[in-house]
Design a protein around this motif. Structure first.
Motif, PDB file in Angstrom:
ATOM      1  N   TYR A   8     -44.954 -14.321 -49.846  1.00 21.65           N
ATOM      2  CA  TYR A   8     -45.153 -12.979 -49.287  1.00 21.65           C
ATOM      3  C   TYR A   8     -45.800 -12.044 -50.303  1.00 21.65           C
ATOM      4  CZ  TYR A   8     -44.102  -8.414 -47.272  1.00 21.65           C
ATOM      5  OH  TYR A   8     -44.214  -7.134 -46.789  1.00 21.65           O
ATOM      6  N   ILE A   9     -45.376 -12.119 -51.547  1.00 23.20           N
ATOM      7  CA  ILE A   9     -45.962 -11.273 -52.590  1.00 23.20           C
ATOM      8  C   ILE A   9     -47.467 -11.506 -52.683  1.00 23.20           C
ATOM      9  CG2 ILE A   9     -46.042 -10.879 -55.092  1.00 23.20           C
ATOM     10  CD1 ILE A   9     -43.006 -11.469 -55.104  1.00 23.20           C
ATOM     11  N   GLU A  10     -47.873 -12.773 -52.631  1.00 18.84           N
ATOM     12  CA  GLU A  10     -49.299 -13.095 -52.683  1.00 18.84           C
ATOM     13  C   GLU A  10     -50.009 -12.619 -51.418  1.00 18.84           C
ATOM     14  OE1 GLU A  10     -52.723 -14.411 -54.499  1.00 18.84           O
ATOM     15  OE2 GLU A  10     -50.708 -14.248 -55.339  1.00 18.84           O
ATOM     16  N   HIS A  11     -49.341 -12.740 -50.274  1.00 17.83           N
ATOM     17  CA  HIS A  11     -49.891 -12.266 -48.996  1.00 17.83           C
ATOM     18  C   HIS A  11     -50.181 -10.770 -49.049  1.00 17.83           C
ATOM     19  CE1 HIS A  11     -50.183 -11.635 -44.626  1.00 17.83           C
ATOM     20  NE2 HIS A  11     -49.264 -10.699 -44.750  1.00 17.83           N
ATOM     21  N   ILE A  12     -49.218  -9.997 -49.532  1.00 14.58           N
ATOM     22  CA  ILE A  12     -49.390  -8.537 -49.606  1.00 14.58           C
ATOM     23  C   ILE A  12     -50.473  -8.174 -50.614  1.00 14.58           C
ATOM     24  CG2 ILE A  12     -48.266  -6.424 -50.415  1.00 14.58           C
ATOM     25  CD1 ILE A  12     -47.616  -7.087 -47.551  1.00 14.58           C
ATOM     26  N   LYS A  13     -50.526  -8.867 -51.714  1.00 18.50           N
ATOM     27  CA  LYS A  13     -51.564  -8.611 -52.709  1.00 18.50           C
ATOM     28  C   LYS A  13     -52.954  -8.782 -52.087  1.00 18.50           C
ATOM     29  CE  LYS A  13     -53.309 -10.328 -57.162  1.00 18.50           C
ATOM     30  NZ  LYS A  13     -53.107 -11.332 -58.246  1.00 18.50           N
ATOM     31  N   ASN A  14     -53.144  -9.871 -51.355  1.00 17.38           N
ATOM     32  CA  ASN A  14     -54.440 -10.124 -50.709  1.00 17.38           C
ATOM     33  C   ASN A  14     -54.719  -9.116 -49.602  1.00 17.38           C
ATOM     34  OD1 ASN A  14     -54.949 -12.324 -52.360  1.00 17.38           O
ATOM     35  ND2 ASN A  14     -54.026 -13.793 -50.944  1.00 17.38           N
ATOM     36  N   LEU A  15     -53.682  -8.737 -48.850  1.00 14.42           N
ATOM     37  CA  LEU A  15     -53.867  -7.787 -47.759  1.00 14.42           C
ATOM     38  C   LEU A  15     -54.262  -6.420 -48.307  1.00 14.42           C
ATOM     39  CD1 LEU A  15     -53.783  -7.138 -44.778  1.00 14.42           C
ATOM     40  CD2 LEU A  15     -51.287  -6.908 -44.942  1.00 14.42           C
ATOM     41  N   LYS A  16     -53.657  -6.020 -49.402  1.00 10.73           N
ATOM     42  CA  LYS A  16     -54.033  -4.741 -50.019  1.00 10.73           C
ATOM     43  C   LYS A  16     -55.484  -4.777 -50.498  1.00 10.73           C
ATOM     44  CE  LYS A  16     -50.451  -4.468 -52.881  1.00 10.73           C
ATOM     45  NZ  LYS A  16     -49.491  -3.913 -53.874  1.00 10.73           N
ATOM     46  N   SER A  17     -55.892  -5.899 -51.073  1.00 13.35           N
ATOM     47  CA  SER A  17     -57.270  -6.023 -51.544  1.00 13.35           C
ATOM     48  C   SER A  17     -58.270  -5.935 -50.388  1.00 13.35           C
ATOM     49  CB  SER A  17     -57.441  -7.350 -52.293  1.00 13.35           C
ATOM     50  OG  SER A  17     -58.775  -7.537 -52.701  1.00 13.35           O
ATOM     51  N   ASN A  53     -45.642  -3.258 -33.259  1.00 11.50           N
ATOM     52  CA  ASN A  53     -47.089  -3.370 -33.363  1.00 11.50           C
ATOM     53  C   ASN A  53     -47.438  -4.526 -34.308  1.00 11.50           C
ATOM     54  OD1 ASN A  53     -49.823  -2.988 -33.919  1.00 11.50           O
ATOM     55  ND2 ASN A  53     -49.559  -0.976 -34.852  1.00 11.50           N
ATOM     56  N   PRO A  54     -48.206  -5.526 -33.859  1.00 10.27           N
ATOM     57  CA  PRO A  54     -48.507  -6.663 -34.735  1.00 10.27           C
ATOM     58  C   PRO A  54     -49.292  -6.283 -35.985  1.00 10.27           C
ATOM     59  CG  PRO A  54     -49.790  -6.770 -32.700  1.00 10.27           C
ATOM     60  CD  PRO A  54     -48.772  -5.710 -32.503  1.00 10.27           C
ATOM     61  N   TYR A  55     -50.078  -5.219 -35.936  1.00  8.03           N
ATOM     62  CA  TYR A  55     -50.779  -4.774 -37.146  1.00  8.03           C
ATOM     63  C   TYR A  55     -49.789  -4.260 -38.195  1.00  8.03           C
ATOM     64  CZ  TYR A  55     -54.980  -5.112 -34.282  1.00  8.03           C
ATOM     65  OH  TYR A  55     -55.987  -5.578 -33.471  1.00  8.03           O
ATOM     66  N   PHE A  56     -48.672  -3.727 -37.748  1.00  6.19           N
ATOM     67  CA  PHE A  56     -47.599  -3.328 -38.648  1.00  6.19           C
ATOM     68  C   PHE A  56     -46.905  -4.569 -39.211  1.00  6.19           C
ATOM     69  CE2 PHE A  56     -43.205  -1.992 -39.505  1.00  6.19           C
ATOM     70  CZ  PHE A  56     -43.398  -0.853 -40.274  1.00  6.19           C
ATOM     71  N   ASN A  57     -46.631  -5.546 -38.335  1.00  2.00           N
ATOM     72  CA  ASN A  57     -45.977  -6.779 -38.777  1.00  2.00           C
ATOM     73  C   ASN A  57     -46.830  -7.597 -39.732  1.00  2.00           C
ATOM     74  OD1 ASN A  57     -44.393  -7.218 -35.577  1.00  2.00           O
ATOM     75  ND2 ASN A  57     -43.468  -6.514 -37.479  1.00  2.00           N
ATOM     76  N   HIS A  58     -48.143  -7.367 -39.719  1.00  2.00           N
ATOM     77  CA  HIS A  58     -49.010  -8.040 -40.687  1.00  2.00           C
ATOM     78  C   HIS A  58     -48.602  -7.663 -42.114  1.00  2.00           C
ATOM     79  CE1 HIS A  58     -53.458  -9.201 -41.732  1.00  2.00           C
ATOM     80  NE2 HIS A  58     -52.632 -10.190 -41.930  1.00  2.00           N
ATOM     81  N   TRP A  59     -48.082  -6.472 -42.268  1.00  7.62           N
ATOM     82  CA  TRP A  59     -47.600  -5.982 -43.561  1.00  7.62           C
ATOM     83  C   TRP A  59     -46.100  -6.221 -43.738  1.00  7.62           C
ATOM     84  CZ3 TRP A  59     -50.658  -3.332 -47.237  1.00  7.62           C
ATOM     85  CH2 TRP A  59     -51.964  -3.005 -46.819  1.00  7.62           C
TER      86      TRP A  59
END
Length: 431
Positions: A8-17, A53-59
């Motif tokens: 998850y940490i890596e997922h959030i890092k990539n999503l922020k980028s 909202n699935p866009y919220f769940n993406h985070w």
């Protein structure tokens, strides 16, 4: 396997980028994503069951809390305005302390108005994803921003893949219990209840309405009536049912019988389905895979003697009237089914299948369902009889098979660098 919190940490890092990229391109200062708001039945004070909202769940893997907001500003720790009311009418859960919390600045709010006021005081040019709120001064659900996230949601991170594997594992376990209940010659309703019991959930927590269809009910594509009386004879059992984990869903279908005549058809469809799964390679156009599925259904119809004189793909459409599959993820019918880049460029469907809803070219990281079917649907059979092609049909054979309803076999498939990985078959093997 890596711990899901690490993934998850890596997922959030990539999503922020990625989010920083679209903000820079659109000259935006930040992104706001709402979890959603409670809705109510018409002329009633009883709320509809809330799904985030699935866009919220993406985070955020938080599926049952309305009135929350994610605020992302480059260079800052993302904020979550977390709805945590003072309420003696309902149970209020403690503030979360799960693995994901440590990636955010969690700010509890007592009511929706408090959250709205906080957002209105933000400085800068923000884009907002969520239900429209007239009091918010932001551009809402911008087409370019949604296209960007729709495309990237289609390419699953390792965290998302782990969640999808878990959702498949949960559903496989429940499917097996449902099959055993079917063998006891029970009703559709009893099978459905056993499925829920195995998952230890309420019906509203399913990713979609289960399809639990005995006999001819298997010919109704979105059947969900759950008859409470068991039929006199159990000819067949079609189950289309999934499960959820951290907001990600599985979508699995199996068809069973104890009658050899229909088992032959199931076996042929199973082989065709597995061949189609192998076709889920990087660079494969999903529309081409659907056309291949149509050909395979035509071959099955010919092989078992339903169609005379060799396979005919034009006839197959009367027995296979839906698409081969769809993207899967935070939504069962996930976004990005037609787009091939983050600008939203759409892939046209094959000429012979103009209404196909999933047409994208597969990329590494995509997850799709592969679900060919063969059904005996009275409405379509009536049309086929009026078609000149109807002369090519062994109608006595069709009449004898109508009591079985239909067949669908559906797996969830991840597209990888070294070929497809069938998440569903693996889950069934390990459950």
């Amino acid at each position: 396997m890596n711990d899901i919190s690490t993934l998850y940490i890596e997922h959030i890092k990539n999503l922020k980028s990625k989010t920083e990229n679209i903000l820079q391109e659109k000259n935006l200062d930040g992104l706001i994503v709402a979890s959603g708001f409670l809705d109510y039945y018409l002329f009633d004070d009883h709320p509809v069951y809330f799904k985030s909202n699935p866009y919220f769940n993406h985070w955020v893997p938080l599926g049952n809390n309305p009135n929350c907001f994610l605020i992302f500003t480059p260079g800052k720790v993302p904020e979550i305005l977390y709805y945590h009311p003072d309420d003696f009418w309902h149970k209020v859960a403690p503030l979360p302390d799960d693995f994901w919390v440590f990636e955010f600045d969690l700010k509890p709010i007592k009511n929706l108005s408090e959250g709205i006021d906080y957002l209105k005081n933000l400085k800068g040019n923000f884009s907002y994803i969520g239900p429209e709120r007239n009091e918010l001064p932001f551009k809402t659900n911008e087409h370019d921003v949604l296209n960007f996230f729709n495309y990237h949601r289609g390419i699953k991170s390792n965290y998302e893949l782990a969640c999808l594997k878990k959702a498949n594992h949960l559903a496989a376990k429940a499917h097996k219990q449902a099959y055993l209940t079917y063998l006891d010659k029970t009703s559709e309703f009893e099978i459905h209840q056993q499925y829920l019991k195995t998952l230890n959930i309420r019906e509203c927590e399913l990713p979609y309405n289960n399809i639990i269809a005995l006999n001819q009910n298997g010919a109704i594509l979105h059947y969900s009536d759950y008859e409470k009386t068991a039929p006199e004879v159990h000819h067949s059992f079609l189950i289309d049912a999934g499960a959820s984990f951290n907001g990600y869903h599985s979508d699995i279908t199996r068809t069973y019988t104890e009658i050899e005549e229909f088992q032959v058809l199931i076996d042929l469809m199973n082989k065709a389905q597995m061949d189609l799964v192998e076709g889920c390679q990087i660079g494969s156009a999903f529309g081409d895979l659907h056309a291949l599925a149509n050909e395979k259904v035509g071959e099955i119809l010919s092989e078992v003697g339903i169609v005379k004189g060799g396979p005919k793909t034009e006839i197959a459409r009367y027995f296979f009237p839906h698409g081969l599959g769809h993207p899967l993820g935070l939504q069962v019918h996930d976004v990005g089914a037609k787009i091939n880049d983050e600008k939203g460029a759409e892939q046209s469907p094959p000429i012979e299948f103009p209404n196909l809803r999933c047409t994208k070219t597969l990329e590494e990281g995509n997850v799709v369902t592969i679900e060919p079917g063969l059904y005996f649907i009275d409405l379509l059979l009536h049309d086929l009889k009026k078609d000149p092609l109807g002369k090519e049909i062994n109608w006595d054979k069709v009449e004898g098979l109508k009591k079985f309803g239909g067949i669908r076999i559906e797996d969830d498939v991840w597209v990888g660098e070294n070929g497809p990985k069938n998440l569903t078959r693996i889950a069934f093997e390990r459950t």
